[in-house]
Design an enzyme around this catalytic site. Structure first.
Site, short mmCIF file in Angstrom:
data_model
loop_
_atom_site.label_atom_id
_atom_site.label_comp_id
_atom_site.label_asym_id
_atom_site.label_seq_id
_atom_site.Cartn_x
_atom_site.Cartn_y
_atom_site.Cartn_z
N GLU A 127 -4.68 7.99 7.21
CA GLU A 127 -5.53 7.01 6.53
C GLU A 127 -5.83 5.84 7.48
OE1 GLU A 127 -3.89 5.58 2.84
OE2 GLU A 127 -5.70 4.44 2.33
N GLU A 167 2.26 1.86 -3.39
CA GLU A 167 1.21 2.41 -4.25
C GLU A 167 1.15 3.94 -4.10
OE1 GLU A 167 -2.91 3.87 -3.54
OE2 GLU A 167 -2.94 1.77 -2.90
N HIS A 168 1.16 4.41 -2.86
CA HIS A 168 1.14 5.87 -2.64
C HIS A 168 2.34 6.54 -3.30
CE1 HIS A 168 -1.80 7.06 0.70
NE2 HIS A 168 -2.17 5.86 0.32
N HIS A 225 0.82 -1.20 0.00
CA HIS A 225 0.00 0.00 0.00
C HIS A 225 0.86 1.26 0.00
CE1 HIS A 225 -2.12 3.15 2.43
NE2 HIS A 225 -3.03 2.94 1.51
#
Lengths: 423, 432
Positions: free
Chosen positions: B147, B75-76, B72
């Site tokens: 998040e 991905e950012h 994740h």
């Protein structure tokens, strides 16, 4: 001009048919409108839940669902939403385009009949709806209203609107108020429903592989019940004097603070300035290139989300962000600086151009979804501004930086809402 | 062109055709032409998700273990380039770009109406050009921390991970996709590059493009793009998962939160795992049909529970079927978790005794087929699902055929297979 063929049924129902081969389904959608008022909202919102419980021909939800399942899972999707101070009920039925299920006859007719049954032929006991259905659905609506709190992101936005529009009907939640439920009986709700069906403005949309003339005949035969069609929707209140912004704080057991700022734009979809407002919204917070995302998230690393949303019929703009509670002042400061900077004309070519192409892209893409095509047309009917996509694009292309700055000058902060931890 | 193989996937029921090629050094490409659509949608995915935190690349000596949440995080960070953020470039072209990471894959996507070629190049380029700096990696931690906190306040997310934690003893599916605030502190440039090198090799990736487009042209564009990159072939990636017993971790987990009503989740752990392909797809669809018959809106059980006030219309039962882990999950909001639990268990038991009725089976078959067809209006749905299934060696178009070839007996065997009381767990969030 649009691709919709318009008809007016003898009972005052408006029919809009959009023939197209593009999709694998045919969508039927009925909209019934009512004034959004605090004292009516709960009853209005409860009606579709009762209607889904069963009909004269299929008196339990189980029987009704079985009929729909046999029609290849043609769910009826009911929705309750606000468009300014207008409460809208949606009953949407989507069936498979018969082309994809060879051998099936009259799927359209069967679908339309079920939809009409649900809308006009509920299960009745004495002079009211079936009592056990009303009792159960009242409980569930109560849960539903109270359940808003489960999603803190939506909760914080809704609460800001409620605080901001405390004295306006717009401040009522789309599902109504728990305290009204007690006064609702099977009889008074049934009476209310009959009046709504009789008087409320009603629009029906059909979209898919259909012949408009044949569809008009089918709809006239099916939706043949008499109506007065006398209901009028009152205009939405847009302008409100603000002496000083209000600060509202709420404490809950949360990990993250939710900051919401509510603004009055004093501009709505009915105004010529509306397209400039769309730019304003785009430059400020609707896109990843917008000032909020760039400054609150990318530059300051303060939040995962920071964006704006616009209620175009009410002229309200909301900024929402989830932040570390101790960063409240810092985040508020950065957000307000972004709002100020647009007012001062601090708009780069990059921000302006990206917003322009972004808005145009959104519009074009909307033509690929049956739901968006319908909701765009419904919005056009509601706002009295029915335009094709090329017409709207032309308006967008005419907006200048000066227009945006002028619109920015009309925007006023009304309420700051902060959801934070306890202590 | 460096085409390694080429074929067409067709569906008579859907009346759709997907052009499929494998390009050197192993990238799978799917193109679905859709006439009349304004939108063009492309998605570029790698088979790298939150569960892949321990792996060995063929030819290397040692396996690599990385902190939770790295897929994740990567991905950012991939959106960042030397010149700035690639979001800006997409915005300039009027495109909307995004990405997501789940348990098993990371997917980068955009949709646009004009400027497709330029946008597509942008997608191909940014996903294949990692640029991580110490500063930018550190800065991202603040954003991802927010998040994670946002999800911690989400009761549905919490109850779900509590359930996975109860069902699974060792498997990393029990860990949050974004990792934890502690685990992401251990992520740095070196870790990101290590993962990138293994999982972002074209042979571990796939591309799906859909819209009113010419497949030949698109395939050529990809081929040209890959050619200049001078790829070597990569050995097989061996993902190392701890051995997962059939048993569950614990029967019951609970927590309190600020919610309006108690939330209830119940799961059954599937022990029939370890395979992919059509067999997995058939298992998945059969189980989903079974759940519709057992718990769906027209089922006896659903209507009983609804009438008794124990569930509302958000009650839902679904099935997850991955290669190495699989489970049924039921979700409800309820005033009485204990009673609901008892009635669900006894309802399942009674259903097993009575068996499946033929007319229920036929009706649900129609319903599920109709729903599948409906979803084919949405380009994102097609692309994202096609890739997710591809990574499980499944042709998504087979859905319609499998639905029609399933029998009541297939469902009965699933009924007896999965609903074993020994392998279930509950997760409850009590309202304070």
């Amino acid at each position: 001009m649009t691709n919709f063929h318009n008809y007016s049924l003898p009972n005052g129902v408006n029919l809009y048919v959009y023939p197209t081969d593009k999709f694998k389904t045919i969508v039927f959608s009925v909209y019934l409108q009512q004034n959004l008022r605090r004292d009516l909202a709960t009853r209005t919102a409860l009606v579709p839940f009762i209607l889904e419980r069963g009909t004269g021909s299929w008196p339990t939800s189980r029987e009704l669902v079985k009929v729909l399942e046999n029609l290849y899972g043609a769910d009826i999707i009911t929705e309750v939403f606000k468009r300014g101070e207008r409460h809208v009920l949606q009953f949407l039925l989507e069936i498979v385009n018969p082309l994809f299920v060879p051998g099936e006859k009259d799927l359209e007719r069967s679908g339309v009949e079920v939809l009409k049954e649900v809308l006009t032929n509920p299960v009745v006991e004495g002079n009211g709806f079936k009592e056990s259905y009303v009792k159960r659905e009242k409980e569930l609506l109560k849960n539903n209203i109270e359940g808003l709190i489960n999603d803190k992101v939506s909760y914080a936005v809704e609460r800001c609107v409620q605080e901001m529009c405390k004295e306006e009907d717009y401040g009522v939640y789309r599902l109504g108020r728990v305290e009204d439920l007690e006064g609702i009986t099977p009889d008074n709700l049934y009476k209310y429903y009959r009046e709504l069906l009789d008087a409320g403005p009603m629009d029906i949309f059909v979209l898919g592989k259909v012949d408009p003339e044949k569809m008009a005949i089918l709809m006239e035969e099916t939706f043949n019940f008499p109506r007065q069609d006398s209901g009028e929707i009152e205009p939405t209140l847009v302008h409100k004097e603000i002496k000083e912004p209000r600060y509202v704080e709420e404490q809950m057991d949360v990990n993250q603070g939710k900051l919401t700022l509510g603004y009055r734009t004093n501009t709505t979809v009915k105004d010529e300035d509306y397209y400039a407002l769309l730019f304003y919204h785009g430059i400020l917070g609707a896109f990843p290139h917008s000032k909020l995302f760039q400054n609150v998230r990318e530059k300051a690393s303060l939040a995962y989300y920071a964006s704006s949303r616009l209620e175009k019929n009410k002229g309200i703009l909301l900024i929402a962000s989830g932040i570390e509670i101790k960063n409240y002042n810092l985040a508020l400061d950065i957000i307000q600086k972004q709002v100020e900077s647009i007012k001062e004309g601090n708009i780069t070519d990059y921000e302006f151009e990206n917003t322009r192409v972004g808005l145009i892209n959104q519009l074009k893409v909307s033509e690929d979804s049956p739901y968006y095509i319908i909701s765009r047309h419904l919005d056009g009917i509601i706002s009295g501004r029915l335009q094709t996509i090329p017409e709207t694009i032309e308006k967008i292309n005419k907006v200048t930086v000066e227009d945006v700055v002028r619109v920015a000058g009309k925007i006023q902060l009304d309420t700051i809402y902060f959801l934070r931890n306890k202590g | 062109m460096s085409i390694m193989s080429q074929r067409q996937l067709e569906s008579d029921i859907l009346k759709e055709k997907v052009y499929t090629v494998t390009l050197y050094p192993g990238l799978e490409v799917f193109v679905l032409p859709r006439k009349g659509y304004n939108k063009k949608y492309a998605s570029f995915a790698t088979k790298f998700g939150s569960i892949d935190s321990d792996f060995l690349v063929e030819g290397e000596e040692k396996s690599i273990e990385v902190p939770d949440g790295v897929a994740h995080f990567l991905e950012h960070k991939l959106f960042e380039e030397e010149k700035g953020n690639v979001f800006d470039e997409f915005a300039r072209l009027g495109a909307s770009a995004n990405a997501y990471t789940n348990f098993t894959m990371t997917n980068y996507l955009f949709s646009v109406t004009d400027n497709f070629e330029e946008c597509f190049d942008l997608l191909l380029n940014f996903v294949q050009s990692p640029y991580f700096t110490t500063d930018s990696v550190e800065k991202e931690k603040g954003i991802i921390e927010q998040e994670i906190r946002m999800y911690q306040d989400n009761p549905h997310w919490r109850i779900f991970f509590n359930l996975l934690g109860a069902l699974f003893i060792n498997h990393p599916v029990k860990k949050d996709i974004a990792g934890s605030i502690e685990s992401i502190q251990g992520i740095d440039r070196a870790v990101l590059y290590k993962c990138y090198r293994a999982f972002y090799h074209p042979s571990n990736m796939a591309l799906f493009v859909v819209g009113d487009l010419d497949p030949e042209k698109i395939i050529k564009q990809i081929d040209d793009n890959l050619e200049k990159r001078d790829y070597k072939t990569l050995g097989e990636i061996k993902r190392i998962y701890p051995q997962e017993p059939a048993e569950i971790q614990e029967k019951f987990v609970k927590e309190e939160m600020e919610v309006s009503q108690h939330l209830f989740n119940m799961g059954f752990k599937d022990r029939d795992v370890g395979f992919t392909g059509r067999r997995l797809f058939k298992k998945e669809i059969a189980t989903e049909l079974l759940l519709e018959i057992l718990f769906g809106r027209s089922s006896e059980l659903y209507n009983d529970l609804y009438e008794q006030g124990l569930i509302n219309d958000r009650f839902n039962a679904s099935f997850v079927a991955e290669k190495d882990y699989s489970y049924v999950i039921m979700e409800a909001e309820t005033p009485d978790p204990d009673k609901l639990y008892q009635l669900l268990l006894s309802g399942i038991k009674e259903f097993k005794e009575k068996g499946i009725q033929q007319d229920d089976f036929k009706r649900q078959q129609r319903r599920v087929l109709g729903e599948f067809l409906r979803n084919f209006n949405h380009l994102e749905f097609i692309a994202n699902n096609f890739l997710a299934y591809h990574f499980r060696d499944i042709n998504f178009f087979d859905f319609a055929d499998i639905i029609l070839e399933l029998t009541k007996e297939d469902l009965e065997s699933r009924l007896n297979g999965i609903f074993d009381e020994k392998y279930h767990a509950c997760s409850v969030i009590y309202s304070r």
